[in-house]
Design a protein around this motif. Structure first.
Motif, PDB file in Angstrom:
ATOM      1  N   ILE A   1      30.559  58.811  39.927  1.00 39.37           N
ATOM      2  CA  ILE A   1      31.724  58.045  40.351  1.00 39.37           C
ATOM      3  C   ILE A   1      31.479  57.498  41.754  1.00 39.37           C
ATOM      4  N   GLU A   2      31.665  56.200  41.931  1.00 36.26           N
ATOM      5  CA  GLU A   2      31.573  55.593  43.258  1.00 36.26           C
ATOM      6  C   GLU A   2      32.983  55.516  43.828  1.00 36.26           C
ATOM      7  N   ASP A   3      33.293  56.425  44.710  1.00 35.28           N
ATOM      8  CA  ASP A   3      34.650  56.534  45.227  1.00 35.28           C
ATOM      9  C   ASP A   3      35.088  55.246  45.920  1.00 35.28           C
ATOM     10  N   GLY A   4      36.266  54.754  45.514  1.00 32.30           N
ATOM     11  CA  GLY A   4      36.827  53.549  46.120  1.00 32.30           C
ATOM     12  C   GLY A   4      36.307  52.245  45.546  1.00 32.30           C
ATOM     13  N   ARG A   5      35.450  52.329  44.542  1.00 33.60           N
ATOM     14  CA  ARG A   5      34.850  51.108  43.990  1.00 33.60           C
ATOM     15  C   ARG A   5      35.857  50.340  43.131  1.00 33.60           C
ATOM     16  N   VAL A   6      36.062  49.087  43.471  1.00 28.77           N
ATOM     17  CA  VAL A   6      36.926  48.183  42.707  1.00 28.77           C
ATOM     18  C   VAL A   6      36.068  47.009  42.257  1.00 28.77           C
ATOM     19  N   GLU A   7      35.908  46.854  40.963  1.00 32.11           N
ATOM     20  CA  GLU A   7      35.117  45.739  40.433  1.00 32.11           C
ATOM     21  C   GLU A   7      36.037  44.794  39.669  1.00 32.11           C
ATOM     22  N   VAL A   8      36.051  43.543  40.090  1.00 29.44           N
ATOM     23  CA  VAL A   8      36.871  42.520  39.442  1.00 29.44           C
ATOM     24  C   VAL A   8      35.961  41.650  38.587  1.00 29.44           C
ATOM     25  N   VAL A   9      36.120  41.768  37.278  1.00 34.81           N
ATOM     26  CA  VAL A   9      35.326  40.988  36.329  1.00 34.81           C
ATOM     27  C   VAL A   9      36.184  39.821  35.853  1.00 34.81           C
ATOM     28  N   GLY A  10      35.832  38.622  36.296  1.00 34.64           N
ATOM     29  CA  GLY A  10      36.634  37.453  35.955  1.00 34.64           C
ATOM     30  C   GLY A  10      37.252  36.838  37.198  1.00 34.64           C
ATOM     31  N   PRO A  11      38.134  35.868  37.022  1.00 38.66           N
ATOM     32  CA  PRO A  11      38.706  35.150  38.158  1.00 38.66           C
ATOM     33  C   PRO A  11      39.690  35.989  38.963  1.00 38.66           C
TER      34      PRO A  11
ATOM     35  N   LYS B   1      55.881  33.766  41.211  1.00 38.03           N
ATOM     36  CA  LYS B   1      55.178  32.793  42.049  1.00 38.03           C
ATOM     37  C   LYS B   1      55.608  32.855  43.517  1.00 38.03           C
ATOM     38  N   LYS B   2      56.792  33.394  43.776  1.00 37.41           N
ATOM     39  CA  LYS B   2      57.269  33.517  45.157  1.00 37.41           C
ATOM     40  C   LYS B   2      56.384  34.451  45.977  1.00 37.41           C
ATOM     41  N   TYR B   3      55.742  35.436  45.296  1.00 33.94           N
ATOM     42  CA  TYR B   3      54.975  36.452  46.014  1.00 33.94           C
ATOM     43  C   TYR B   3      53.472  36.353  45.759  1.00 33.94           C
ATOM     44  N   ALA B   4      53.047  35.345  45.020  1.00 33.66           N
ATOM     45  CA  ALA B   4      51.650  35.272  44.587  1.00 33.66           C
ATOM     46  C   ALA B   4      50.670  35.232  45.753  1.00 33.66           C
ATOM     47  N   ALA B   5      51.050  34.602  46.853  1.00 32.90           N
ATOM     48  CA  ALA B   5      50.137  34.468  47.996  1.00 32.90           C
ATOM     49  C   ALA B   5      49.782  35.818  48.615  1.00 32.90           C
ATOM     50  N   LYS B   6      50.575  36.837  48.345  1.00 30.85           N
ATOM     51  CA  LYS B   6      50.320  38.165  48.916  1.00 30.85           C
ATOM     52  C   LYS B   6      49.336  38.988  48.084  1.00 30.85           C
ATOM     53  N   HIS B   7      48.942  38.458  46.934  1.00 28.38           N
ATOM     54  CA  HIS B   7      48.226  39.296  45.973  1.00 28.38           C
ATOM     55  C   HIS B   7      46.806  38.826  45.684  1.00 28.38           C
ATOM     56  N   ASP B   8      45.948  39.805  45.448  1.00 24.34           N
ATOM     57  CA  ASP B   8      44.645  39.584  44.821  1.00 24.34           C
ATOM     58  C   ASP B   8      44.278  40.866  44.086  1.00 24.34           C
ATOM     59  N   PHE B   9      43.360  40.751  43.140  1.00 23.36           N
ATOM     60  CA  PHE B   9      43.047  41.898  42.290  1.00 23.36           C
ATOM     61  C   PHE B   9      42.350  43.022  43.051  1.00 23.36           C
ATOM     62  N   LYS B  10      41.529  42.676  44.032  1.00 22.03           N
ATOM     63  CA  LYS B  10      40.794  43.740  44.720  1.00 22.03           C
ATOM     64  C   LYS B  10      41.747  44.666  45.476  1.00 22.03           C
ATOM     65  N   HIS B  11      42.796  44.094  46.078  1.00 30.48           N
ATOM     66  CA  HIS B  11      43.750  44.949  46.783  1.00 30.48           C
ATOM     67  C   HIS B  11      44.715  45.637  45.816  1.00 30.48           C
TER      68      HIS B  11
ATOM     69  N   ILE C   1      43.310  36.246  41.322  1.00 26.65           N
ATOM     70  CA  ILE C   1      44.685  35.824  41.050  1.00 26.65           C
ATOM     71  C   ILE C   1      44.920  34.373  41.451  1.00 26.65           C
ATOM     72  N   ASN C   2      44.396  33.968  42.597  1.00 29.44           N
ATOM     73  CA  ASN C   2      44.648  32.592  43.055  1.00 29.44           C
ATOM     74  C   ASN C   2      43.958  31.535  42.200  1.00 29.44           C
ATOM     75  N   GLU C   3      43.123  31.980  41.259  1.00 32.82           N
ATOM     76  CA  GLU C   3      42.412  31.041  40.387  1.00 32.82           C
ATOM     77  C   GLU C   3      43.048  30.905  39.009  1.00 32.82           C
ATOM     78  N   ILE C   4      44.123  31.633  38.749  1.00 29.39           N
ATOM     79  CA  ILE C   4      44.700  31.611  37.393  1.00 29.39           C
ATOM     80  C   ILE C   4      46.170  31.184  37.404  1.00 29.39           C
ATOM     81  N   GLU C   5      46.553  30.379  38.348  1.00 32.79           N
ATOM     82  CA  GLU C   5      47.943  29.919  38.414  1.00 32.79           C
ATOM     83  C   GLU C   5      48.331  29.200  37.122  1.00 32.79           C
ATOM     84  N   GLY C   6      49.477  29.581  36.576  1.00 36.46           N
ATOM     85  CA  GLY C   6      49.986  28.957  35.360  1.00 36.46           C
ATOM     86  C   GLY C   6      49.324  29.427  34.080  1.00 36.46           C
TER      87      GLY C   6
END
Length: 519
Positions: free
Chosen positions: A110-120, A180-190, A122-127
Motif C-alpha cells: 500500500i502506498e500511503d496517501g496515493r491518489v490516482e486519477v484515471v481519466g479527465p 455548478k455553483k461550487y465546481a471551481a472548488k473541486h478536483d478529483f485529487k483533493h 472535474i474541470n474537463e467534464i462540464e455538462g
C-alpha cells in the motif's frame, strides 16, 4: 464426543475454505487493480497536521443531503443514465510488511496517501454524465473487515458532507452530481485526499490508505469497463461480506440500533438496524452499527433496547417503539419491522429499492432504482420514491435496501415472498437464490404484465398463493375460479393509525400465507 469432534472438524474445514476463497478473491482484485489504465498520481499529505491542506471546499454536517437538479448540475457521475453501472468500492487489505489482524487476503504493498486519477479531471467534464469508479483501500495491523461499514460511512462523508455534492445510493448503484455553483472548488485529487484523510482522522486503526478514481470515458472503456470491475472485483467481495453478516439473526441480539443521519432532510425519520433488517441505504449492517455505536455512543447511531416483544412474527418491541417515538420528535409511536403494510418504518429517501401494495390484486410489488419503466401502480420508481420520502410513515409503502429481500424475515408479517406478485426482471434475477423455488415462475415481471388487470389474470393462471386470499363474488373464498376477486385492505392515509379491526384483518392475511410457526 464423536459428534462434537465431527462438528468441530466441519467448522474448521469451512473456515479453511472461506480463507482460501478470500485469498483467491484478493489475488483477483490485485490483478484487476494492476491492469487498469494508468492515470495521474497525486500524494495526499500523511501528516495529520496537513491532512486537509489544499482542500478548498467545506466538509461539514450542514452540507449533508444536498439534492442537485439537472439544470444546476456541473457534471454527473453514475446513476440511471448509465443504468447504474458505476461503483464505490472499499476494501480492507493486508499490507506487505505488516501483519494484518484479519489474516485474509494476499499481502499487497500500500502506498500511503496515493491518489490516482484515471481519466479527465472535474474541470474537463462540464455538462457531461459519465460512469465512474472509486476504489479505496485501507490497511492497518488491527484493521479487519468488521470495520468495513464504519470505513464506508466515513469515506462517504467526503461527498455526503462535501459542499456542492449530491450522493445517492451505494455500492454499484452510486449516483453523484456536482452543483455548478461550487465546481471551481473541486478536483478529483483533493476529493481522494478528503476520502482517505477523513477516515484516518476519525479512525486511528487505519494506518495506510490509497484510492483509484476512475472516470470512465469512452476512450477508457466506458460503462463496459466499470461493469467488468463490478463483476470481477466488487460483487464477489460484497457477497462474501454479506454472507458473513447473515450469520447473525435478531435472536442473537439483545439490542438493536437506530440511525438518524438522514434527519437533515427527513426530520422525523428513524431507521432501525437489526441483524435481520439492514437499513435502506445499504451502507451499514447491525455489526457495523454496533461498532460505530461503541466508538461514538453519542453520535447519530444509538442503542435501541428491545424491551418486551409485542409481536415476534412482525418484529415489534416496546423498547424500539419508545426509542422511535423519542428520536422522531415524538411523531411515530409504532414500527412493525417486518411489514410493509401495517406500521412500516418511515422512509427517508436514500432507499435503493421499494415495496408497494397493489390493491387491485391484494399483493406486494418490488421495484429498484435500476428499473426505469412503470410499475402496476402506474408510476416509475422515481415518482414513487418522491411520494413516499421525507420521513413519513406510509402504510403499504416501504423503502428497502438491495439486501433486504435476502433476510429470512423479509415482510413476513405480510406473508413474506408469498405476498410478492410483481418485480422487474433484472431485480428478480439478482434475487433468485432468495426467492422460494415454488414461486420463481409465479412472480410476474414487466415482460409478463404491468397493467393491474393483466397482472390479476397472470396470478390466477399460475396459481399464485395470493389468490387464496381472494373471495368469490358471493363472499366465499379459498377456491380457484373466474369469479374470485381480490378484497383490498383498508389502508389508512400516511401517518395515521390503523383501525383496530382493519389491522387485524391485514395481519390475518399475512398469517394465512405464511404460517405463524414457520421460523
Amino acid at each position: 464426543m464423536k459428534a462434537e469432534k465431527r462438528k468441530k472438524a466441519e467448522e474448521e474445514e469451512k473456515q479453511t475454505q472461506e480463507g482460501d476463497q478470500a485469498r483467491e478473491q484478493a489475488r483477483e482484485r490485485q490483478a484487476v487493480w494492476e491492469s487498469l489504465p494508468k492515470g495521474e498520481v497525486y500524494y495526499a499529505p500523511t501528516d495529520p497536521d496537513e491532512f486537509f491542506n489544499g482542500i478548498k471546499y467545506d466538509i461539514s454536517p450542514r452540507q449533508f443531503g444536498l439534492r442537485v437538479r439537472k439544470h444546476d448540475m456541473f457534471c454527473e457521475l453514475g446513476g440511471p443514465r448509465h443504468r447504474y453501472s458505476s461503483f464505490f468500492f472499499i476494501e480492507v487489505v493486508a499490507d506487505a510488511g505488516e501483519q494484518n489482524a484479519d489474516g485474509n487476503g494476499q499481502k499487497i504493498k500500500i502506498e500511503d496517501g496515493r491518489v490516482e486519477v484515471v481519466g479527465p479531471e472535474i474541470n474537463e467534464i462540464e455538462g457531461q454524465s459519465l460512469p465512474f469508479g472509486f476504489w479505496v483501500r485501507y490497511s492497518g495491523k488491527e484493521l479487519t473487515e468488521d470495520y468495513l461499514d464504519l470505513l464506508t460511512r466515513w469515506t462517504y462523508f467526503a461527498l455526503e458532507e462535501g459542499e456542492g455534492w449530491m450522493l445517492l445510493n451505494t455500492r454499484d448503484t452510486i449516483w453523484l452530481r456536482l452543483h455548478k455553483k461550487y465546481a471551481a472548488k473541486h478536483d478529483f485529487k483533493h476529493l481522494g485526499q478528503a476520502m482517505l484523510n477523513l477516515c484516518k482522522i476519525q479512525f486511528p486503526l487505519v494506518e495506510k490508505a490509497e484510492v483509484k478514481i476512475l472516470v470512465a470515458t469512452e476512450e477508457l472503456g466506458g460503462a463496459k469497463l466499470t461493469r467488468e470491475i463490478v463483476e470481477r472485483v466488487c460483487k464477489p467481495y460484497w457477497e462474501r461480506v454479506d454472507e458473513s453478516a447473515r450469520k447473525f439473526s435478531d435472536e442473537d441480539a439483545d439490542t438493536f440500533y437506530g440511525c438518524t443521519i438522514c434527519q437533515t432532510f427527513a426530520p422525523s425519520h428513524v431507521c432501525v438496524v437489526a441483524p435481520d433488517r439492514p437499513p435502506y441505504c445499504g451502507i451499514i449492517t447491525w455489526i457495523g452499527a454496533k461498532v460505530m455505536c461503541d466508538l461514538d455512543p453519542y453520535g447519530y447511531i444509538f442503542e435501541m433496547p428491545l424491551g418486551e416483544c409485542v409481536d415476534r412474527w412482525g418484529g415489534e418491541y416496546t423498547g424500539v417503539n419508545e426509542k422511535i417515538y423519542e428520536k422522531s420528535n415524538r411523531t411515530y409511536k409504532r414500527v412493525v419491522m417486518y411489514s410493509a403494510v401495517t406500521y412500516p418504518q418511515t422512509n427517508c429517501g436514500c432507499f435503493e429499492a421499494a415495496i408497494f401494495y397493489i390493491p387491485a390484486v391484494d399483493g406486494l410489488g418490488l421495484v429498484d432504482r435500476r428499473y426505469s419503466g412503470e410499475t402496476p401502480l402506474g408510476m416509475t420508481f422515481s415518482r414513487l420514491a418522491g411520494l413516499i420520502s421525507g420521513g413519513q410513515q406510509n402504510h403499504g409503502y416501504c423503502g428497502i435496501s438491495f439486501r433486504s429481500p435476502s433476510s429470512r424475515k423479509f415482510v413476513r408479517a405480510d406473508g413474506g415472498w408469498r405476498r410478492v406478485v410483481w418485480m422487474p426482471k433484472e431485480y428478480k434475477q439478482s434475487l433468485t437464490e432468495f426467492i422460494p423455488a415454488e414461486l420463481q415462475e409465479k412472480i410476474a415481471t414487466e415482460e409478463d404484465c404491468v397493467e393491474p388487470s393483466e397482472l390479476k389474470a397472470f396470478l390466477k393462471r399460475v396459481g399464485h398463493p395470493v389468490v387464496t386470499l381472494w373471495k368469490k363474488k358471493g363472499g366465499e373464498g379459498g377456491e380457484d375460479g373466474e369469479e374470485l376477486e381480490p378484497e383490498p385492505l383498508q389502508v389508512p392515509t400516511p401517518n395515521s393509525d390503523w383501525d383496530a379491526e382493519a389491522e387485524r384483518a391485514a395481519r390475518e392475511k399475512g398469517r394465512r400465507l405464511q404460517s405463524w410457526l414457520q421460523s
